[in-house]
Design a protein around this motif. Structure first.
Motif, PDB file in Angstrom:
ATOM      1  N   GLY B 111       0.820  -1.233  -0.116  1.00 56.60           N
ATOM      2  CA  GLY B 111       0.154  -0.131   0.057  1.00 56.60           C
ATOM      3  C   GLY B 111       0.873   1.111   0.031  1.00 56.60           C
ATOM      4  O   GLY B 111       2.155   1.118  -0.146  1.00 56.60           O
ATOM      5  N   GLY B 112       0.442   2.537   0.236  1.00 55.62           N
ATOM      6  CA  GLY B 112       0.806   3.826   0.154  1.00 55.62           C
ATOM      7  C   GLY B 112       0.163   4.512  -1.189  1.00 55.62           C
ATOM      8  O   GLY B 112      -0.662   3.952  -2.066  1.00 55.62           O
ATOM      9  N   THR B 113       0.516   5.743  -1.103  1.00 55.14           N
ATOM     10  CA  THR B 113       0.103   6.698  -2.139  1.00 55.14           C
ATOM     11  C   THR B 113       1.223   7.717  -2.719  1.00 55.14           C
ATOM     12  O   THR B 113       1.952   8.032  -2.073  1.00 55.14           O
ATOM     13  CB  THR B 113      -1.205   7.863  -1.620  1.00 55.14           C
ATOM     14  N   VAL B 114       1.056   8.020  -3.976  1.00 62.31           N
ATOM     15  CA  VAL B 114       1.936   9.196  -4.392  1.00 62.31           C
ATOM     16  C   VAL B 114       0.924  10.275  -4.962  1.00 62.31           C
ATOM     17  O   VAL B 114      -0.080   9.893  -5.691  1.00 62.31           O
ATOM     18  CB  VAL B 114       2.873   8.592  -5.474  1.00 62.31           C
ATOM     19  N   GLU B 115       1.112  11.503  -4.530  1.00 58.88           N
ATOM     20  CA  GLU B 115       0.382  12.465  -5.337  1.00 58.88           C
ATOM     21  C   GLU B 115       0.591  13.178  -6.483  1.00 58.88           C
ATOM     22  O   GLU B 115       1.975  13.475  -6.696  1.00 58.88           O
ATOM     23  CB  GLU B 115       0.202  13.472  -4.117  1.00 58.88           C
ATOM     24  N   ILE B 116      -0.154  13.097  -7.446  1.00 60.05           N
ATOM     25  CA  ILE B 116       0.242  13.938  -8.527  1.00 60.05           C
ATOM     26  C   ILE B 116      -1.030  14.995  -8.653  1.00 60.05           C
ATOM     27  O   ILE B 116      -1.847  14.888  -8.449  1.00 60.05           O
ATOM     28  CB  ILE B 116       0.398  12.936  -9.741  1.00 60.05           C
ATOM     29  N   PRO B 117      -0.440  15.863  -9.732  1.00 62.30           N
ATOM     30  CA  PRO B 117      -1.535  17.131  -9.885  1.00 62.30           C
ATOM     31  C   PRO B 117      -2.899  16.571 -10.078  1.00 62.30           C
ATOM     32  O   PRO B 117      -3.086  15.826 -11.120  1.00 62.30           O
ATOM     33  CB  PRO B 117      -1.118  18.052 -10.912  1.00 62.30           C
ATOM     34  N   GLY B 118      -4.013  16.724  -9.515  1.00 57.95           N
ATOM     35  CA  GLY B 118      -5.225  16.382  -9.748  1.00 57.95           C
ATOM     36  C   GLY B 118      -5.772  14.884  -9.332  1.00 57.95           C
ATOM     37  O   GLY B 118      -6.776  14.397  -9.533  1.00 57.95           O
ATOM     38  N   ARG B 119      -4.631  14.132  -8.588  1.00 54.43           N
ATOM     39  CA  ARG B 119      -4.929  12.670  -8.286  1.00 54.43           C
ATOM     40  C   ARG B 119      -4.111  12.001  -7.323  1.00 54.43           C
ATOM     41  O   ARG B 119      -3.033  12.540  -7.336  1.00 54.43           O
ATOM     42  CB  ARG B 119      -4.927  12.098  -9.611  1.00 54.43           C
ATOM     43  N   THR B 120      -4.555  11.357  -6.687  1.00 57.38           N
ATOM     44  CA  THR B 120      -4.130  10.385  -5.511  1.00 57.38           C
ATOM     45  C   THR B 120      -3.757   9.216  -5.991  1.00 57.38           C
ATOM     46  O   THR B 120      -4.820   8.406  -6.053  1.00 57.38           O
ATOM     47  CB  THR B 120      -4.700  10.355  -4.328  1.00 57.38           C
ATOM     48  N   VAL B 121      -2.564   8.632  -6.494  1.00 56.83           N
ATOM     49  CA  VAL B 121      -2.166   7.330  -7.162  1.00 56.83           C
ATOM     50  C   VAL B 121      -2.073   6.324  -6.008  1.00 56.83           C
ATOM     51  O   VAL B 121      -1.177   6.674  -5.145  1.00 56.83           O
ATOM     52  CB  VAL B 121      -0.854   7.420  -7.979  1.00 56.83           C
ATOM     53  N   GLN B 122      -2.688   5.180  -5.816  1.00 56.60           N
ATOM     54  CA  GLN B 122      -2.537   4.277  -5.116  1.00 56.60           C
ATOM     55  C   GLN B 122      -1.065   3.115  -5.434  1.00 56.60           C
ATOM     56  O   GLN B 122      -1.090   3.021  -6.680  1.00 56.60           O
ATOM     57  CB  GLN B 122      -3.715   3.334  -4.878  1.00 56.60           C
ATOM     58  N   ILE B 123      -0.429   2.925  -4.583  1.00 56.64           N
ATOM     59  CA  ILE B 123       0.717   1.967  -4.753  1.00 56.64           C
ATOM     60  C   ILE B 123       0.054   0.643  -4.394  1.00 56.64           C
ATOM     61  O   ILE B 123      -0.547   0.762  -3.057  1.00 56.64           O
ATOM     62  CB  ILE B 123       1.857   2.543  -3.837  1.00 56.64           C
ATOM     63  N   THR B 124       0.250  -0.475  -4.845  1.00 54.63           N
ATOM     64  CA  THR B 124       0.026  -1.714  -4.566  1.00 54.63           C
ATOM     65  C   THR B 124       0.906  -2.184  -3.635  1.00 54.63           C
ATOM     66  O   THR B 124       0.633  -2.677  -2.652  1.00 54.63           O
ATOM     67  CB  THR B 124      -0.061  -2.443  -5.878  1.00 54.63           C
ATOM     68  N   ARG B 125       2.242  -2.391  -4.076  1.00 52.37           N
ATOM     69  CA  ARG B 125       3.226  -2.964  -3.164  1.00 52.37           C
ATOM     70  C   ARG B 125       4.689  -2.470  -3.520  1.00 52.37           C
ATOM     71  O   ARG B 125       4.903  -1.801  -4.859  1.00 52.37           O
ATOM     72  CB  ARG B 125       3.100  -4.508  -3.617  1.00 52.37           C
ATOM     73  N   LEU B 126       5.547  -2.670  -2.769  1.00 50.33           N
ATOM     74  CA  LEU B 126       6.957  -2.553  -3.055  1.00 50.33           C
ATOM     75  C   LEU B 126       7.698  -3.837  -2.646  1.00 50.33           C
ATOM     76  O   LEU B 126       7.599  -4.420  -1.471  1.00 50.33           O
ATOM     77  CB  LEU B 126       7.546  -1.281  -2.188  1.00 50.33           C
ATOM     78  N   VAL B 159       4.902  -1.035  -7.566  1.00 46.49           N
ATOM     79  CA  VAL B 159       3.517  -1.265  -8.529  1.00 46.49           C
ATOM     80  C   VAL B 159       2.692  -0.302  -8.000  1.00 46.49           C
ATOM     81  O   VAL B 159       2.235  -0.346  -6.940  1.00 46.49           O
ATOM     82  CB  VAL B 159       3.202  -2.774  -8.249  1.00 46.49           C
ATOM     83  N   SER B 160       2.100   0.271  -9.214  1.00 39.38           N
ATOM     84  CA  SER B 160       0.942   1.050  -8.671  1.00 39.38           C
ATOM     85  C   SER B 160      -0.257   0.378  -9.032  1.00 39.38           C
ATOM     86  O   SER B 160      -0.602  -0.457 -10.074  1.00 39.38           O
ATOM     87  CB  SER B 160       1.034   2.513  -9.685  1.00 39.38           C
ATOM     88  N   GLU B 161      -1.518   0.803  -8.671  1.00 44.09           N
ATOM     89  CA  GLU B 161      -2.754   0.590  -9.379  1.00 44.09           C
ATOM     90  C   GLU B 161      -3.046   1.246 -10.654  1.00 44.09           C
ATOM     91  O   GLU B 161      -2.383   2.235 -10.903  1.00 44.09           O
ATOM     92  CB  GLU B 161      -3.707   1.062  -8.123  1.00 44.09           C
ATOM     93  N   PRO B 162      -3.845   0.501 -11.425  1.00 41.79           N
ATOM     94  CA  PRO B 162      -4.289   1.274 -12.824  1.00 41.79           C
ATOM     95  C   PRO B 162      -5.066   2.536 -12.481  1.00 41.79           C
ATOM     96  O   PRO B 162      -6.070   2.625 -13.065  1.00 41.79           O
ATOM     97  CB  PRO B 162      -5.008  -0.001 -13.513  1.00 41.79           C
ATOM     98  N   ASP B 163      -4.312   3.331 -11.819  1.00 44.39           N
ATOM     99  CA  ASP B 163      -5.175   4.762 -11.465  1.00 44.39           C
ATOM    100  C   ASP B 163      -4.846   5.790 -12.210  1.00 44.39           C
ATOM    101  O   ASP B 163      -5.771   6.804 -12.450  1.00 44.39           O
ATOM    102  CB  ASP B 163      -4.921   5.091 -10.052  1.00 44.39           C
ATOM    103  N   LEU B 164      -3.865   5.751 -13.261  1.00 41.56           N
ATOM    104  CA  LEU B 164      -3.530   6.762 -14.197  1.00 41.56           C
ATOM    105  C   LEU B 164      -4.556   6.728 -15.471  1.00 41.56           C
ATOM    106  O   LEU B 164      -4.519   5.708 -15.909  1.00 41.56           O
ATOM    107  CB  LEU B 164      -2.158   6.533 -14.574  1.00 41.56           C
ATOM    108  N   ARG B 165      -4.554   8.032 -15.902  1.00 38.28           N
ATOM    109  CA  ARG B 165      -5.746   8.185 -16.949  1.00 38.28           C
ATOM    110  C   ARG B 165      -5.236   8.816 -18.239  1.00 38.28           C
ATOM    111  O   ARG B 165      -5.698   9.229 -19.002  1.00 38.28           O
ATOM    112  CB  ARG B 165      -6.872   8.933 -16.229  1.00 38.28           C
TER     113      ARG B 165
END
Lengths: 489, 479, 95
Positions: B111-126, B159-165
């Motif tokens: 888990g975890g998150t990375v902020e980008i402009p306009g969105r919080t991207v979920q991290i799946t794992r490291l 690994v990120s979740e498929p959150d990027l658009r």
């Protein structure tokens, strides 16, 4: 007569200057050449051995304190990597492989003054119970049956080491034990074989078969000699993550303590169908000897014993299939030429591995493959825990467990080769302790009707080799096994 | 910002997840004592363990574990108290063991998150894993050559979740993650040297619909290629679907010369990695004390620092963001600002210094002016020794020579004249000489002030304190 | 457990071991017999029993982040079946 000298005898003989280390080693190197018919050694190391002997003699001449194994000739299973000396695992795959490094255990022996004289024959990659799967051909047991006179298998996989010790060519040899590979050949050859607790001896530099099971140990002609060797081999090794941070006790000092007050368990599940009467009688006799020496004999149950062998034949091949993936013809070892890499892999591994190794790699690959992993591998690891738990519970009641080592005496050379499962059943009594990582010893306790040796097997608590050795010494004294194989008579 | 792909009959939306491989900043490899430095001669940074010689065994590098934990804490992931190293079994000539030691079912960070402009991207794992060696295909006509220097180097796979658009969001994510890794000192982020590589999982769907079938684009080694590859792949998938086909789940490679992706020859579905726990290693057990020690060793995170720059130091949002984009930048700024007017320091760092670095294509670590030196320069301006213009001149000289401000001021006689007595004399002299112009000023032509100031500055070779000159002239002309 | 030759072929391919056409059936029978034998484990109730993946209770030991190895390409390459300069060499791999 240097032939029958054991490790302790050599120590005494050198100290009293009855002979020099060089004299001894020269004599034993000659004996090695005379023993060629056993096909027990695959590579000789005369220069290395003599140099060690010369150093030991110089040390003595200079009045320096002797090292624990000064001048003691030791044969080494060809699974231990030896720097500058080819290390083959008795496989075509490694026929020309010369390691640029020395295994921790052999380095420990060298540091203790030992003269390593030969690399010994084994089942290819330690996979077998006969030393007949060796690329160099089968090793031969120095014992023959009275009746048929057919050559017998020395057991395996450390068959070459056991044969050389039994033939009194060396006083001691190194073996490795994954499911019984020290103890079963020791029993077949009428010598002492000790598998220490998993983690007691470093695995660094030993060609891996099954990492969670492999353990190095000594093969000798007496329990005392096994204790001396074990002390020199053992110790924590920071290069092996599974090496235990356990102090190394003075194993030899633990001897002589007797078994008075010890509780020895006899597990009913080891009384398997079809066990030869002689073996059953010997097992009872062993319990009787220990009782006479003051131990209490306790009937115990190890309920999952029956499942140890099938669990082992999932876990060990699974690990082996991965451990042997490095033999790909890229960096060392055999390479079968081909125009494309994939073809090269398949041909190299086809040519380089013998039938039994291929069989186990395929079984291991299958049980780890998608869709089968849980049904086989995970299931086996769960059963493995139950087997370990059986022992934990038993050791709440007893201090050691007494069983036979192998279900039969040495079988004729070449037998069981076409029936893998029959061959696997050789390890039925040794595999449970391997799965649980426990120390265990086999010692010769008598001869069967055909004049072949039979072994008894003691299993102890983790890192309690001392109790195992003490009980083994008591059995050794009571059994009074002093028979010698025909080969040396 | 999300971006839609215009299809023939309506818009399509991207769903993108990234798998980032970041080389752990460590001196030695993950399981051996061989070095990790880039660019060494072939097979010189290889131990017997890395070459998978028979009987060789792995022992884990503590710092690599700490770096993984530090990174996980940096993006707010949960640190697993119990994680497991598995073997991923496959054959490749630059994979010496015939398996990669990796973490499959129980990774070290979840888990975890990375902020980008306009969105919080979920991290799946490291998870931690070994790098493979390098296969060189173009040096020999018939053979592939193998260099194992990289084999066994520690990687963090994030690994990120498929959150990027959109391709831009993917680029933003990688940029932010890279900055975080560099900030934490857990990866140098050098994409040219391969310290940071990225695989992109790309699919398209009608906005809001279920995820479509994805393809995986391997080994993207720049942010520009990442953007271009996703851009192309999204359009390709839309085209496939709109012409009645189906996207095939497969591994693809990006060809930067043609700007296209193509399917790899080896099919991913032929693989069966037979993961199982590595019996040469025990499970990795991390206790609270270990995790707390790593936490305590962590630098202040960029977000917290940015907020502090605005709230406590009074910096503008813009400057605070600019100065916290890189940890070295923020460190430099704070060192230069220590005990001084933070806004002044921010102006110098964000303006003069970053501008010059930019022009020269340098990172702040390579700046010839140390932070303390810039601080001294700011002090000389604050105490009136230098004017702002002189300050810029001294800055240029410091950049060229590397010398301290005080020495340059001394050597070049750049000291500002702030002696009222001396300047009064010059002013009186000037007004007497230019009595006509003085009269004109007094009659209302006040813009002549500039002329008078210029004359005083000229007379002092530019060293007069312009504020003081202004004040003195006004006083005289308006008395 | 009955294995067919297709499965044996798949496993052999995964293990990178060449299998001759004519031995596939025999091998399938042999491996099938072994697998059938190990399936006696299904008689054991292992619900709630965690798999035993390692022996011994100690935790994973670690090494310091120190460079104390490498720098000996000659030793690394000393057993190489084929090499080109300081590289290992294999037949051309096409990606």
């Amino acid at each position: 007569m240097m032939r029958r000298l054991g490790v302790a005898d050599i120590r005494a003989g050198l100290a009293s200057r009855k002979f020099s280390a060089v004299e001894l080693v020269q004599d034993r190197l000659a004996a090695l050449e005379d023993a060629e018919a056993l096909n027990a050694a695959v590579t000789l190391m005369p220069e290395r051995a003599l140099e060690a002997a010369r150093v030991a003699d110089r040390r003595r001449a200079a009045g320096e304190p002797a090292l624990p194994l000064d001048g003691v000739p030791v044969a080494v299973k060809d699974l231990f990597c030896t720097e500058g000396v080819r290390t083959t695992a008795s496989s075509a795959m490694l026929e020309g492989f010369v390691p640029p490094y020395e295994s921790t255990v052999t380095a420990n022996l060298i540091a203790a003054g030992a003269a390593l004289t030969a690399k010994t024959n084994l089942d290819e990659f330690a996979m077998g119970s006969s030393t007949a799967t060796s690329y160099f051909g089968p090793a031969v047991n120095p014992w023959k049956a009275r009746g048929d006179g057919r050559p017998r298998a020395p057991g395996g996989s450390s068959g070459g080491s056991a044969a050389l010790v039994a033939a009194s060519v060396v006083p001691a040899a190194l073996g490795t034990d994954t499911g019984g590979s020290i103890r079963q050949p020791a029993a077949f050859c009428g010598v002492v074989g000790l598998k220490p607790t998993y983690g007691r001896c470093s695995r660094w530099g030993i060609v891996a078969f099954a990492s969670s099971l492999d353990q190095a140990g000594p093969i000798t002609r007496s329990v005392r000699d096994a204790a001396i060797l074990l002390a020199a081999m053992s110790g924590h090794d920071p290069r092996d993550s599974t090496s235990a941070r356990q102090p190394v006790p003075d194993f030899e000092a633990a001897l002589g303590g007797g078994v008075r007050g010890l509780r020895i368990g006899v597990p009913l599940e080891y009384r398997v169908d079809g066990m030869p009467d002689e073996l059953d009688a010997l097992w009872r006799a062993g319990a009787g000897w220990l009782k006479e020496a003051g131990a209490e004999i306790v009937d115990i149950s190890l309920p999952h014993t029956h499942y140890a062998l099938p669990a082992y034949y999932i876990v060990a091949p699974a690990e082996a299939s991965s451990n042997l993936a490095r033999y790909d013809g890229v960096r060392y070892g055999l390479r079968a030429s081909a125009d494309a890499i994939e073809e090269q892999y398949a041909r190299t591994r086809r040519t380089g591995f013998g039938a039994e190794v291929r069989r186990r790699v395929l079984i291991g690959t299958y049980v780890l493959s998608a869709g089968y992993y849980d049904a086989y591998y995970t299931k086996a690891q769960r059963v493995r825990r139950l087997i370990a738990r059986d022992f934990e519970q038993a050791f709440g009641k007893v201090d050691a467990v007494l069983t036979p080592t192998a279900p039969t005496a040495a079988f004729p050379l070449g037998e069981k080769m076409d029936d893998p499962i029959a061959m696997y059943l050789n390890d039925v009594f040794t595999v449970p302790a391997s799965l649980a990582g426990l120390p265990a010893v086999s010692l010769p306790a008598g001869l069967d009707g055909e004049g072949l040796p039979l072994g008894l097997h003691l299993i102890g608590r983790p890192f309690d080799e001392e109790t195992v050795l003490r009980a083994a010494e008591a059995l050794e004294a009571a059994a009074g096994f002093d028979a010698e194989p025909e080969f040396v008579r | 910002m999300s971006a839609l792909i215009e299809g023939r009959d309506g818009a399509w939306e991207y769903a993108i997840g990234l798998e980032v491989h970041a080389q752990v900043a460590s001196a030695a490899k993950l399981f051996s004592g061989a070095p990790t430095a880039f660019g060494a001669e072939p097979n010189t940074q290889v131990s017997l363990v890395d070459a998978a010689m028979p009987g060789m065994l792995p022992v884990i590098n503590r710092v690599c574990v700490e770096q993984a934990v530090r990174t996980g804490l940096g993006f707010g992931g949960a640190i697993a108290r119990h994680s497991v190293f598995d073997r991923k079994n496959y054959f490749y000539p630059d994979l010496p063991q015939g398996y990669q030691i990796s973490q499959y079912s129980d990774p070290v960070v979840v888990g975890g998150t990375v902020e980008i402009p306009g969105r919080t991207v979920q991290i799946t794992r490291l998870h931690l894993e070994q790098d493979a060696g390098k296969s060189v295909h173009d040096r020999d006509p018939d053979r592939t050559l193998i260099d194992l220097n990289r084999a066994g180097v520690a990687l963090m796979e994030i690994v990120s979740e498929p959150d990027l658009r959109s391709p831009e969001e993917a680029a933003d994510f990688l940029t932010r993650l890279r900055a975080l890794l560099r900030w934490l000192g857990t990866c140098d982020g050098n994409m040219q040297e391969g310290s940071l590589r990225c695989d992109a999982n790309v699919s398209v769907r009608r906005p809001g619909a279920e995820l479509g079938t994805r393809t995986e684009i391997k080994n993207l080694n720049s942010i520009r290629f990442l953007r271009e590859a996703i851009e192309y792949e999204g359009r390709r998938q839309v085209e496939v679907i709109e012409s009645g086909g189906e996207v095939v789940q497969e591994t693809r490679l990006f060809d930067p010369d043609r700007g296209e992706t193509r399917a790899m020859r080896t099919k991913e579905d032929a693989h069966d990695y037979r993961y199982f726990p590595d019996p040469d290693l025990l499970p990795l057990e991390l206790d609270e004390a270990f995790i707390e020690a790593v936490r305590a060793s962590m630098p202040e995170l960029p977000e917290s620092r940015r907020r502090r720059f605005v709230g406590e130091l009074g910096l503008s949002d813009y400057d605070a963001a600019l100065l916290t984009a890189e940890r070295a930048r923020a460190d430099y700024f704070e060192a230069a600002a220590a005990g001084r007017d933070a806004k002044q320091a921010a102006n110098w760092v964000a303006g003069e210094l970053l501008g010059r670095l930019n022009r020269e294509g340098l990172e702040i670590e390579a700046a010839p002016i140390p932070a303390a030196g810039l601080g001294e320069l700011i002090d000389l301006i604050a105490d009136g020794t230098l004017s702002g213009r002189m300050g810029r001149e001294v800055f240029e000289a410091m950049w060229e020579t590397g010398g301290p401000a005080a020495v340059i001021v001394e050597e070049r006689g750049l000291k500002q004249i702030s002696d009222t007595g001396a300047l009064e004399g010059l002013v009186d002299e000037l007004l007497a000489r230019e009595a006509d112009k003085a009269a004109e000023y007094r009659a209302g032509r006040t813009k002549l002030l500039g002329f008078f100031v210029g004359q005083v500055m000229k007379a002092t070779g530019g060293k007069a304190n312009p504020k003081l000159v202004n004040a003195l002239l006004r006083a005289r002309l308006e008395e | 457990m009955v294995l067919n030759r297709v499965t044996v072929g798949r496993i052999a391919a995964l293990a990178r071991i060449d299998i001759a056409e004519e031995e596939a059936d025999a091998l399938a029978a042999e491996l099938g017999a072994i697998l059938g034998w190990v399936e006696t484990l299904n008689e054991v109730d292992t619900d709630d029993i965690a798999p035993m993946t390692s022996v011994g209770g100690h935790s994973l030991p670690w090494r310091a982040d120190e460079v104390d190895d490498g720098g000996y390409p000659d030793r690394i390459l000393s057993n190489a079946p084929d090499a080109a300069g300081a590289f290992f060499a294999v037949p051309k791999v096409v990606e």
